[in-house]
Design a protein around this motif. Structure first.
Motif, PDB file in Angstrom:
ATOM      1  N   MET A 103     -23.875  41.499   9.757  1.00 23.49           N
ATOM      2  CA  MET A 103     -22.450  41.298   9.987  1.00 23.49           C
ATOM      3  C   MET A 103     -22.154  41.022  11.460  1.00 23.49           C
ATOM      4  O   MET A 103     -21.277  40.214  11.789  1.00 23.49           O
ATOM      5  N   LEU A 104     -22.900  41.662  12.363  1.00 24.04           N
ATOM      6  CA  LEU A 104     -22.661  41.473  13.788  1.00 24.04           C
ATOM      7  C   LEU A 104     -23.282  40.190  14.319  1.00 24.04           C
ATOM      8  O   LEU A 104     -22.655  39.473  15.113  1.00 24.04           O
ATOM      9  N   TYR A 105     -24.501  39.886  13.897  1.00 26.64           N
ATOM     10  CA  TYR A 105     -25.264  38.839  14.563  1.00 26.64           C
ATOM     11  C   TYR A 105     -25.606  37.646  13.679  1.00 26.64           C
ATOM     12  O   TYR A 105     -26.124  36.655  14.191  1.00 26.64           O
ATOM     13  N   GLY A 106     -25.342  37.729  12.382  1.00 29.59           N
ATOM     14  CA  GLY A 106     -25.501  36.582  11.514  1.00 29.59           C
ATOM     15  C   GLY A 106     -26.856  35.907  11.598  1.00 29.59           C
ATOM     16  O   GLY A 106     -27.876  36.485  11.210  1.00 29.59           O
ATOM     17  N   PRO A 107     -26.916  34.664  12.134  1.00 35.50           N
ATOM     18  CA  PRO A 107     -28.187  33.933  12.199  1.00 35.50           C
ATOM     19  C   PRO A 107     -29.265  34.676  12.983  1.00 35.50           C
ATOM     20  O   PRO A 107     -30.442  34.610  12.625  1.00 35.50           O
ATOM     21  N   LEU A 108     -28.882  35.370  14.054  1.00 38.14           N
ATOM     22  CA  LEU A 108     -29.876  36.112  14.829  1.00 38.14           C
ATOM     23  C   LEU A 108     -30.517  37.214  13.992  1.00 38.14           C
ATOM     24  O   LEU A 108     -31.718  37.485  14.115  1.00 38.14           O
ATOM     25  N   ALA A 109     -29.729  37.857  13.139  1.00 37.70           N
ATOM     26  CA  ALA A 109     -30.280  38.895  12.276  1.00 37.70           C
ATOM     27  C   ALA A 109     -31.272  38.298  11.282  1.00 37.70           C
ATOM     28  O   ALA A 109     -32.351  38.862  11.043  1.00 37.70           O
ATOM     29  N   LEU A 110     -30.939  37.145  10.709  1.00 37.80           N
ATOM     30  CA  LEU A 110     -31.844  36.491   9.768  1.00 37.80           C
ATOM     31  C   LEU A 110     -33.139  36.065  10.461  1.00 37.80           C
ATOM     32  O   LEU A 110     -34.229  36.212   9.895  1.00 37.80           O
ATOM     33  N   LEU A 111     -33.039  35.565  11.680  1.00 36.53           N
ATOM     34  CA  LEU A 111     -34.234  35.202  12.437  1.00 36.53           C
ATOM     35  C   LEU A 111     -35.066  36.430  12.779  1.00 36.53           C
ATOM     36  O   LEU A 111     -36.301  36.363  12.818  1.00 36.53           O
ATOM     37  N   PHE A 112     -34.403  37.547  13.020  1.00 37.68           N
ATOM     38  CA  PHE A 112     -35.121  38.793  13.302  1.00 37.68           C
ATOM     39  C   PHE A 112     -35.912  39.249  12.083  1.00 37.68           C
ATOM     40  O   PHE A 112     -37.068  39.666  12.194  1.00 37.68           O
ATOM     41  N   TYR A 113     -35.294  39.162  10.909  1.00 38.31           N
ATOM     42  CA  TYR A 113     -36.013  39.509   9.681  1.00 38.31           C
ATOM     43  C   TYR A 113     -37.220  38.578   9.480  1.00 38.31           C
ATOM     44  O   TYR A 113     -38.295  39.024   9.068  1.00 38.31           O
ATOM     45  N   PHE A 134     -20.452  30.712  10.780  1.00 37.04           N
ATOM     46  CA  PHE A 134     -20.490  32.170  10.624  1.00 37.04           C
ATOM     47  C   PHE A 134     -19.428  32.842  11.496  1.00 37.04           C
ATOM     48  O   PHE A 134     -18.650  33.685  11.023  1.00 37.04           O
ATOM     49  N   ASN A 135     -19.358  32.474  12.765  1.00 40.87           N
ATOM     50  CA  ASN A 135     -18.398  33.101  13.667  1.00 40.87           C
ATOM     51  C   ASN A 135     -16.963  32.699  13.335  1.00 40.87           C
ATOM     52  O   ASN A 135     -16.042  33.514  13.511  1.00 40.87           O
ATOM     53  N   ALA A 136     -16.762  31.468  12.852  1.00 40.56           N
ATOM     54  CA  ALA A 136     -15.413  31.048  12.465  1.00 40.56           C
ATOM     55  C   ALA A 136     -14.921  31.853  11.265  1.00 40.56           C
ATOM     56  O   ALA A 136     -13.766  32.299  11.233  1.00 40.56           O
ATOM     57  N   LEU A 137     -15.799  32.060  10.272  1.00 34.86           N
ATOM     58  CA  LEU A 137     -15.406  32.843   9.098  1.00 34.86           C
ATOM     59  C   LEU A 137     -15.096  34.287   9.462  1.00 34.86           C
ATOM     60  O   LEU A 137     -14.122  34.874   8.981  1.00 34.86           O
ATOM     61  N   LEU A 138     -15.928  34.883  10.325  1.00 26.14           N
ATOM     62  CA  LEU A 138     -15.679  36.276  10.728  1.00 26.14           C
ATOM     63  C   LEU A 138     -14.438  36.389  11.598  1.00 26.14           C
ATOM     64  O   LEU A 138     -13.740  37.408  11.555  1.00 26.14           O
ATOM     65  N   LEU A 139     -14.157  35.339  12.382  1.00 29.05           N
ATOM     66  CA  LEU A 139     -12.925  35.350  13.176  1.00 29.05           C
ATOM     67  C   LEU A 139     -11.709  35.366  12.266  1.00 29.05           C
ATOM     68  O   LEU A 139     -10.751  36.116  12.502  1.00 29.05           O
ATOM     69  N   ILE A 140     -11.737  34.554  11.208  1.00 25.86           N
ATOM     70  CA  ILE A 140     -10.618  34.520  10.270  1.00 25.86           C
ATOM     71  C   ILE A 140     -10.476  35.854   9.540  1.00 25.86           C
ATOM     72  O   ILE A 140      -9.369  36.385   9.386  1.00 25.86           O
ATOM     73  N   PHE A 141     -11.623  36.404   9.114  1.00 20.96           N
ATOM     74  CA  PHE A 141     -11.567  37.648   8.332  1.00 20.96           C
ATOM     75  C   PHE A 141     -11.160  38.843   9.185  1.00 20.96           C
ATOM     76  O   PHE A 141     -10.161  39.520   8.895  1.00 20.96           O
ATOM     77  N   PHE A 142     -11.916  39.098  10.252  1.00 16.18           N
ATOM     78  CA  PHE A 142     -11.634  40.289  11.059  1.00 16.18           C
ATOM     79  C   PHE A 142     -10.445  40.083  11.996  1.00 16.18           C
ATOM     80  O   PHE A 142      -9.797  41.049  12.404  1.00 16.18           O
ATOM     81  N   GLY A 143     -10.178  38.834  12.353  1.00 22.02           N
ATOM     82  CA  GLY A 143      -9.052  38.584  13.252  1.00 22.02           C
ATOM     83  C   GLY A 143      -7.710  38.505  12.552  1.00 22.02           C
ATOM     84  O   GLY A 143      -6.666  38.672  13.200  1.00 22.02           O
ATOM     85  N   GLY A 144      -7.726  38.258  11.227  1.00 23.81           N
ATOM     86  CA  GLY A 144      -6.455  38.110  10.534  1.00 23.81           C
ATOM     87  C   GLY A 144      -6.359  38.845   9.218  1.00 23.81           C
ATOM     88  O   GLY A 144      -5.417  39.605   9.001  1.00 23.81           O
ATOM     89  N   LEU A 145      -7.334  38.633   8.334  1.00 22.55           N
ATOM     90  CA  LEU A 145      -7.231  39.204   6.993  1.00 22.55           C
ATOM     91  C   LEU A 145      -7.517  40.695   6.969  1.00 22.55           C
ATOM     92  O   LEU A 145      -6.822  41.455   6.296  1.00 22.55           O
TER      93      LEU A 145
END
Length: 241
Positions: free
Chosen positions: A93-103, A194-205
């Protein structure tokens, strides 16, 4: 390769930096506690209680945090989570693509351990050495934080630095995978979406009605015969007072 001198320098830097932060933090809060104890003019100097060793140790933030978080009863007041919450929910949830690359990095290292001496030049050997250090920092940080039964996403914010230093090369195309340019472009697009979707969700919804509800309180109170003496919120962020 990391030599004894390198490890010693890293240890000294870590201890000195940690000691500086602990000293500044403890000094500030000890001064506040001393002011509270000495603010009553009616108390004579003989009646004022000096700071005890227990008072000082309770103001050392890392020790105080460890002591508080080691008790499940304390954490149950904030909510208890499965030990896998950080790894499976908070990190993506915090890092998106970076988390997937870490896995992916973990899977690759398990399947084929990296030879730390692999590389024809000293520069490549240093790069491999740095990657191992950043990977160890991530595994240790995530592992230690996952031991606590109360897990919030913000606890993983310190991992952003080793994540970027270890995995940022994928966004620059600095890897041996085929079609590096396509992977680089795909990761960049994924990152923006990823960041645009989280901006919409956590920033507004998400919790988006908290502020409008507070702004509507004066109007609602004016419509009542008697203004409410208390406002109760349920399952929302703590409204500002």
């Amino acid at each position: 390769l990391m030599t004894g001198v390198t490890i010693f320098v890293i240890a000294i830097a870590f201890v000195s930096t940690s000691a500086s932060f602990i000293y500044a933090d403890a000094t500030f809060y000890m001064s506040q506690q001393t002011c509270e104890r000495s603010s009553m003019d009616e108390l004579s100097s003989s009646q004022r209680m000096p700071l005890t060793l227990s008072d000082i140790s309770s103001l050392i933030t890392p020790w105080n945090a460890l002591r508080y978080n080691s008790k499940v009863d304390n954490l149950s007041e904030h909510g208890l989570h499965p030990r896998t919450t950080h790894a499976l929910a908070n990190l993506p949830m915090l890092y998106g693509p970076l988390a997937l690359l870490f896995y992916w990095e973990i899977i690759q290292r398990v399947k084929k351990p990296v030879d730390i001496t692999n590389g024809s030049t000293r520069r490549q050997m240093r790069a491999n050495d740095s990657d191992h250090m950043f990977f160890a920092m991530l595994m240790m940080g995530l592992g230690v934080l996952s031991c606590a039964p109360h897990q919030e996403p913000r606890f993983l914010l310190p991992l952003v630095v080793p994540l970027i230093l270890l995995l940022g090369r994928h966004f620059e195309g600095e890897h041996t995978l085929k079609n590096a340019s396509v992977i680089k472009k795909g990761l960049a697009i994924f990152w923006v979406i990823f960041n645009a979707l989280l901006l919409i969700f956590f920033g507004g919804l998400h919790q988006g009605a908290v502020v409008p509800s507070l702004l509507s309180l004066p109007k609602l109170s004016a419509e009542q015969d008697q203004p409410p003496s208390a406002i109760v919120t349920y399952h929302t962020y703590m409204p500002p007072t």
